[in-house]
Design a protein around this motif. Structure first.
Motif, mmCIF file in Angstrom:
data_model
loop_
_atom_site.group_PDB
_atom_site.id
_atom_site.type_symbol
_atom_site.label_atom_id
_atom_site.label_comp_id
_atom_site.label_asym_id
_atom_site.label_seq_id
_atom_site.Cartn_x
_atom_site.Cartn_y
_atom_site.Cartn_z
ATOM 1 N N LYS A 1 0.801 -1.224 0.000
ATOM 2 C CA LYS A 1 0.000 0.000 0.000
ATOM 3 C C LYS A 1 0.839 1.282 0.000
ATOM 4 O O LYS A 1 0.569 2.186 -0.792
ATOM 5 N N PRO A 2 1.860 1.397 0.855
ATOM 6 C CA PRO A 2 2.659 2.623 0.806
ATOM 7 C C PRO A 2 3.373 2.808 -0.536
ATOM 8 O O PRO A 2 3.517 3.935 -1.018
ATOM 9 N N PHE B 1 2.850 5.945 -2.868
ATOM 10 C CA PHE B 1 4.054 6.695 -3.242
ATOM 11 C C PHE B 1 4.086 6.923 -4.756
ATOM 12 O O PHE B 1 4.393 8.017 -5.224
ATOM 13 N N ASN B 2 3.750 5.898 -5.512
ATOM 14 C CA ASN B 2 3.756 6.012 -6.973
ATOM 15 C C ASN B 2 2.641 6.908 -7.487
ATOM 16 O O ASN B 2 2.769 7.510 -8.554
ATOM 17 N N LEU B 3 1.559 7.023 -6.753
ATOM 18 C CA LEU B 3 0.458 7.895 -7.166
ATOM 19 C C LEU B 3 0.683 9.359 -6.778
ATOM 20 O O LEU B 3 -0.049 10.230 -7.218
ATOM 21 N N LEU B 4 1.714 9.621 -5.976
ATOM 22 C CA LEU B 4 2.014 11.004 -5.596
ATOM 23 C C LEU B 4 2.378 11.867 -6.801
ATOM 24 O O LEU B 4 2.179 13.075 -6.780
ATOM 25 N N LEU C 1 -1.499 12.315 2.860
ATOM 26 C CA LEU C 1 -0.431 11.403 3.290
ATOM 27 C C LEU C 1 0.931 11.775 2.697
ATOM 28 O O LEU C 1 1.938 11.170 3.039
ATOM 29 N N ARG C 2 0.967 12.764 1.801
ATOM 30 C CA ARG C 2 2.219 13.173 1.159
ATOM 31 C C ARG C 2 3.348 13.413 2.165
ATOM 32 O O ARG C 2 4.440 12.856 2.007
ATOM 33 N N ALA D 1 8.376 11.682 4.413
ATOM 34 C CA ALA D 1 9.207 11.424 5.591
ATOM 35 C C ALA D 1 9.751 9.990 5.569
ATOM 36 O O ALA D 1 10.914 9.754 5.909
ATOM 37 N N MET D 2 8.900 9.046 5.142
ATOM 38 C CA MET D 2 9.361 7.658 5.040
ATOM 39 C C MET D 2 10.480 7.538 4.013
ATOM 40 O O MET D 2 11.494 6.857 4.245
#
Length: 131
Positions: A35-36, A40-43, A100-101, A106-107
């Motif tokens: 999921k992350p 991340f790819n959809l950001l 969630l950006r 941060a991750m």
């Protein structure tokens, strides 16, 4: 998806865990391995299914479809399908997903600074990452 029995012991335990630690709510929504990565790819913007599949080559079709459905059900991803043949389906982050950006950034920053793999590719990815 399977209906969740709201009165189950598991649901009660999850509710208690949330009241003690709000991070459990986040983990319910974006926890797991894929999921992350999908988020991340959809950001970077709207993507079609095949674009997502290509950007995450190690994910199976079953897992990608399953997680996209879960992310959509949780209100983090918007699925838009045009009634044409062949099907034209796109995925994008919802308002909640876009919030969630900073978490995903941060991750990614943490990964770059703690992975021990300070490669140029990693550094380039972080420069290209939409803030």
């Amino acid at each position: 998806m399977t209906a969740i029995k709201e009165t189950s012991v598991i649901q009660e335990n999850k509710s208690n865990a949330f009241s003690n630690c709000p991070v459990t709510f986040v983990m319910e929504r974006i926890g797991g391995y894929w999921k992350p990565i999908i988020l991340f790819n959809l950001l970077t913007g709207t993507k079609r299914y095949n674009e997502l599949k290509k950007s995450i080559p190690t994910i199976t079709e079953k897992m990608l479809i399953q997680h996209l459905k879960q992310l959509e059900a949780d209100g983090l991803v918007i699925r838009k399908a045009k009634p044409v043949v062949p099907p034209f389906v796109t995925y994008q982050l919802s308002k909640k997903g876009k919030e969630l950006r900073p978490v995903l950034y941060a991750m990614a920053e943490w990964a770059v600074s703690n992975s021990g793999q300070q490669t140029e590719q990693f550094k380039k990815q972080m420069e290209d990452f939409p803030k």
